[in-house]
Design a protein around this motif. Structure first.
Motif, PDB file in Angstrom:
ATOM      1  N   LEU A  38     -21.279 -23.302  27.725  1.00 54.15           N
ATOM      2  CA  LEU A  38     -21.619 -24.449  26.961  1.00 54.15           C
ATOM      3  C   LEU A  38     -22.127 -25.680  27.724  1.00 54.15           C
ATOM      4  CD1 LEU A  38     -21.078 -25.613  23.695  1.00 54.15           C
ATOM      5  CD2 LEU A  38     -19.754 -27.028  25.039  1.00 54.15           C
ATOM      6  N   PHE A  39     -20.997 -26.078  28.662  1.00 55.48           N
ATOM      7  CA  PHE A  39     -21.500 -26.941  29.695  1.00 55.48           C
ATOM      8  C   PHE A  39     -22.911 -26.726  30.259  1.00 55.48           C
ATOM      9  CE2 PHE A  39     -21.827 -27.506  34.136  1.00 55.48           C
ATOM     10  CZ  PHE A  39     -21.739 -29.153  34.349  1.00 55.48           C
ATOM     11  N   LEU A  40     -23.161 -25.601  30.816  1.00 56.70           N
ATOM     12  CA  LEU A  40     -24.181 -25.336  31.632  1.00 56.70           C
ATOM     13  C   LEU A  40     -25.508 -25.600  30.700  1.00 56.70           C
ATOM     14  CD1 LEU A  40     -24.976 -24.329  34.470  1.00 56.70           C
ATOM     15  CD2 LEU A  40     -25.110 -22.284  33.556  1.00 56.70           C
ATOM     16  N   GLY A  41     -25.394 -25.084  29.602  1.00 58.34           N
ATOM     17  CA  GLY A  41     -26.611 -25.125  28.676  1.00 58.34           C
ATOM     18  C   GLY A  41     -27.001 -26.683  28.289  1.00 58.34           C
ATOM     19  N   SER A  62     -34.798 -24.551  27.495  1.00 56.55           N
ATOM     20  CA  SER A  62     -34.551 -23.301  27.426  1.00 56.55           C
ATOM     21  C   SER A  62     -33.151 -22.606  27.666  1.00 56.55           C
ATOM     22  CB  SER A  62     -35.547 -22.228  28.081  1.00 56.55           C
ATOM     23  OG  SER A  62     -36.771 -22.723  28.253  1.00 56.55           O
ATOM     24  N   PRO A  63     -32.560 -23.253  28.606  1.00 58.18           N
ATOM     25  CA  PRO A  63     -31.090 -22.530  29.184  1.00 58.18           C
ATOM     26  C   PRO A  63     -30.110 -22.506  28.122  1.00 58.18           C
ATOM     27  CG  PRO A  63     -31.864 -24.223  30.859  1.00 58.18           C
ATOM     28  CD  PRO A  63     -32.821 -24.220  29.774  1.00 58.18           C
ATOM     29  N   VAL A  64     -29.924 -23.520  27.143  1.00 61.20           N
ATOM     30  CA  VAL A  64     -29.061 -23.427  25.960  1.00 61.20           C
ATOM     31  C   VAL A  64     -29.328 -22.069  25.354  1.00 61.20           C
ATOM     32  CG1 VAL A  64     -30.305 -24.939  24.494  1.00 61.20           C
ATOM     33  CG2 VAL A  64     -27.842 -25.155  24.546  1.00 61.20           C
ATOM     34  N   PHE A  65     -30.434 -21.659  25.169  1.00 58.55           N
ATOM     35  CA  PHE A  65     -30.759 -20.434  24.188  1.00 58.55           C
ATOM     36  C   PHE A  65     -30.029 -19.384  25.124  1.00 58.55           C
ATOM     37  CE2 PHE A  65     -33.824 -23.575  22.387  1.00 58.55           C
ATOM     38  CZ  PHE A  65     -33.682 -23.202  21.027  1.00 58.55           C
ATOM     39  N   PHE A  66     -30.161 -19.280  26.314  1.00 60.01           N
ATOM     40  CA  PHE A  66     -29.530 -18.173  26.962  1.00 60.01           C
ATOM     41  C   PHE A  66     -28.062 -18.329  26.969  1.00 60.01           C
ATOM     42  CE2 PHE A  66     -33.896 -18.371  28.090  1.00 60.01           C
ATOM     43  CZ  PHE A  66     -34.065 -16.988  28.851  1.00 60.01           C
TER      44      PHE A  66
END
Lengths: 226, 583
Positions: free
Chosen positions: B305-308, B318-322
């Protein structure tokens, strides 16, 4: 179907000093009266209303507003595995002025309540509110000095989504219920057509609707295997 | 932790301060607890900070309303006590100091001159207990609204919202509250202009997409440059500590889940461990290992969650979707094992809610196999991305000393290169049996904080793999009279076990009067529960020390001279949730 009428320029609204402002009254479907007056204009208005409502309900822009845990599940509904854009509600707005509905996702705090009210006031009509999760519905497990026992103490709520937090699927169901109720709404088609009140349909209770089916369940899945 | 060296420190303090120290209180906190005279507290703290292995960090500062406490044998008379807990990273030890106060004279000197992070803690104590700190530059409410009356953590303050009139919001009240929230720069010693040019005061929050919840920070801006800023918290105060005083030991567990709400059962861990210390329960190897496994799984979901969101704050959509797709896979495992997604409340006093279901290892292995390729992809596409690097390298950087000054722990401390991970330094729940590394950063900037968490996820996967391979057999609940709920199989054996079962489930277990404390390396830093039992079915005082609180206090010290986009990058890189700040 019964409706709740909130008048836009209600004199009572000016005098009342407690949120939610405005006076609500239960009325019959206003369209029925139209039909009695003239079949042609009644039908025309019904068609127009349905078309406008169809457009409204399928492009709901949510306000990017989160308070606590529920917001994480709400965001999960926005992302790929659940994909809220299937329901036309993926255009998240960071400003209340551009948003159609607000999801109170999380606990409503005494310190936050005036801020929530301010944000709600900044949203333009037509606007709706989904109360997501037990805290927003009723205070939930937080019967504590700093928590308002339900956001409906000051906001008019259209859909309540139960859960602590509700799963993303539950939120999506709540969104669809909101869409269903928008389809039944009667709003003025213009500032010169019809009377300037908002008629909200009183939608059937989901609990009663599903009770018969739910009560049939006699065996629950065992938690001993995945 | 060397107990001899700690005893030597206490001995030296006794010699130096003589009768300025009252007594040492025996507790189960695992550290010396000294009662200090009010006049000497600043001096003692300053002394402890000057030792050869100094107590670099004011880990926690809180208070206790002692007026209703019945088990206080041998302790100095006090209506209120203020608690200072210090942490020595170099010596890997703690010490707790307490100051007794009379309710007619609730005042003591501020210790900001020794530990700068005492500032917010003292404000919190003032807000919650009404204890005055003489010399504090800004002693005003921090968690409660400015218009609030009373001090909630006092024993004579009501706990429930339903104990007084239902909440109403009037037009007039709305204006009054909004007016009270208006920011007045002069209150914070800020200038409105410099050299004839007016500053702009930008109100970021309490609802802002990059504020990660109900957090407000007011920026004093000269163009894009942040001259100064004032974080404002308390929009997410759920009264969890007061809640602890009215829930039974057992029924408080679900509330712990919601402290760091991305951490799930990770929050249960320090609480149940602290309760087990009070009860004297030793859990089985299986229970301990399952706890580690689930806590690490939640560390991964939290870091994902942090990373997204961190990358999203930097502008990468896009990263949050991954990462949320990965989280969904983790939740599939979590739900199969615990029956719930975010807040399973699955740990119990003395064990777990239930045993692992059949087939858990297969789905867990699937998740562990799935993740490494994804992590590699995140690293290659995002952390090696020149835009991400430019936005985060050398942004909001701080060194280890600065982290100590502000009480920063966890990944943000390790990003400065300081090797302090409780799982290695003070293994709990069987972490000593696992083979893993503690990733470290070097610059302590926003980039290191992101990169380090990717590495931490890899280490968590390693730990989970070891759990899958070597899960011990045995019971999932300890064989102890205070295990709650007690094993059900015995309930119907004879009347005595039935009565005990009934009492434990209806009233909850009665824990012996004492104090205990447990720290764990939670997802965002060191989280600890400091429990005071008065020999009852409920806690007398539950203090929750959370890692996010210090991070927000540190923001002005880092952001002065930075730019607005840097602040957004920093907020993204801290990894905080407001429930973990305001509790």
């Amino acid at each position: 179907m019964a409706y709740t009428l909130t008048r836009a320029d209600d004199a009572a609204a000016q005098q009342s000093d407690r949120y939610p402002l405005g006076e609500r009254q239960r009325v019959d479907d206003p369209m029925k009266q139209q039909v009695h007056r003239s079949v042609f204009t009644g039908k025309l208005e019904e068609v127009l209303n349905s078309a406008v409502n169809w457009g409204r309900k399928n492009s709901l822009w949510p306000y990017n507003f989160g308070l606590s845990c529920c917001y994480v599940e709400m965001t999960t509904a926005f992302t790929a595995p659940h994909d809220i854009s299937r329901f036309g509600a993926e255009v998240i707005r960071a400003s209340p002025r551009q948003a159609d509905f607000m999801v109170v996702a999380g606990t409503c705090f005494v310190k936050m309540a005036p801020v929530i009210q301010q944000l709600y006031d900044q949203m333009l009509e037509p606007k709706w509110v989904i109360s997501m999760g037990s805290c927003a519905n009723s205070g939930g497990m937080y019967d504590i000095y700093s928590v308002v026992q339900g956001v409906d103490k000051f906001l008019p709520v259209d859909v309540y989504v139960p859960g602590c937090p509700p799963r993303p699927e539950a939120f999506l169901q709540g969104l669809q219920l909101l869409q269903d109720s928008i389809q039944e709404e009667r709003r003025p088609l213009s500032w010169v057509v019809g009377d300037q009140g908002v008629y909200r349909a009183e939608m059937p209770s989901q609990r009663e609707k599903h009770r018969d089916q739910r009560i049939q369940a006699t065996e629950l899945r065992t938690p001993d295997s995945v | 932790m060397s107990t001899d060296a700690t005893a030597a420190i206490v001995h030296t303090l006794r010699e130096r301060f003589g009768d300025k120290l009252y007594c040492e209180q025996p507790t189960l906190t695992g550290m010396p607890v000294l009662w200090v005279r009010r006049e000497a507290i600043v001096e003692v703290l300053a002394d402890l900070r000057r030792l050869s292995e100094p107590f670099e960090m004011l880990y926690d500062l809180t208070a206790v309303d002692e007026r209703m406490r019945s088990h206080r044998d041998g302790l100095p008379a006090a209506d209120f006590s203020v608690v200072y807990q210090l942490l020595s990273v170099s010596g890997n030890r703690d010490i707790m100091l307490k100051v007794a106060l009379d309710e007619r004279d609730l005042s003591l000197p501020t210790v900001i001159s020794v530990y700068p992070n005492a500032n917010w803690y003292e404000r919190e104590v003032w807000d919650m207990f009404g204890i005055d700190f003489a010399g504090h530059p800004n002693l005003r409410r921090i968690l409660m609204p400015p218009t609030w009356n009373g001090h909630p953590l006092r024993k004579d303050h009501h706990a429930r919202a339903t104990e007084f009139d239902p909440y109403t919001l009037t037009v007039e009240g709305q204006d009054k509250e909004q007016d009270a929230l208006r920011f007045v720069p002069e209150d914070w010693g800020m200038q409105r202009e410099r050299d004839g040019a007016e500053f702009m005061f930008l109100n970021l929050g309490p609802n802002h997409p990059s504020a990660h919840g109900a957090f407000r920070v007011v920026l004093q801006l000269d163009g894009e440059e942040v001259i100064d800023c004032v974080p404002d918290i308390g929009y997410h105060h759920r009264g969890a500590e007061k809640m602890g005083e009215r829930q039974s030991w057992h029924s408080f567990i679900p509330y712990t889940d919601r402290i760091d709400y991305t951490g799930g059962v990770m929050n249960n861990l320090p609480y149940v461990l602290a309760v087990e210390k009070l009860a004297g329960i030793q859990v089985t190897d299986r229970a301990a290992t399952v706890r580690v496994m689930m806590a690490e799984l939640f560390r991964i979901t939290s870091h994902l969650l942090f990373l997204g969101t961190y990358l999203q704050d930097l502008g990468a959509m896009s990263p949050v979707f991954f990462t949320f797709t990965d989280r969904q896979k983790a939740y599939h495992v979590i739900e199969a094992i615990t029956g719930f997604r975010m807040h399973p409340a699955w740990f119990r006093i003395g064990g777990l809610m239930q045993d692992l279901p059949q087939g858990w290892d297969r789905i867990m292995q699937e998740f562990v196999n799935w993740m490494p390729a994804r992590l590699k992809e995140y690293e290659r596409t995002m952390m090696e991305n020149s835009l991400v690097r430019d936005r985060t390298r050398h942004i909001a950087a701080f060194d280890t000393q600065n982290a100590f000054d502000w009480g920063i722990t966890g990944p943000n401390l390790r990003a400065t290169g300081c090797d302090f991970d409780l799982r290695k330094k003070r293994p709990y729940s069987g972490y000593e049996n696992f083979d893993f590394e503690v990733p470290l950063g070097s610059n302590g900037d926003a980039f290191d904080r992101g990169q380090l968490r990717i590495e931490e996820m890899r280490q968590s996967l390693r730990i989970i793999q070891q759990c899958i391979d070597h899960m011990p057999a045995g019971d999932f609940k300890a064989d102890h009279p205070l295990t709650t709920p007690p094993p059900r199989e015995r309930m119907l054996e004879h009347i005595e076990t039935l009565i005990t079962h009934f009492l434990q489930v209806s009233w909850g277990p009665v824990l012996p009067a004492n104090e205990s404390l447990q720290m764990v390396e939670a997802t965002k830093g060191i989280n600890s529960y400091y429990l005071t039992s008065d020999g009852s079915t409920m806690s007398y005082r539950t203090r929750i020390r959370t890692p996010s609180f210090p991070n927000l206090q540190q923001i002005p010290a880092l952001m002065r001279g930075g730019f607005v986009p840097d602040l957004v990058a920093h907020l993204g890189s801290i990894d905080f949730v407001m429930a973990d700040v305001d509790r």
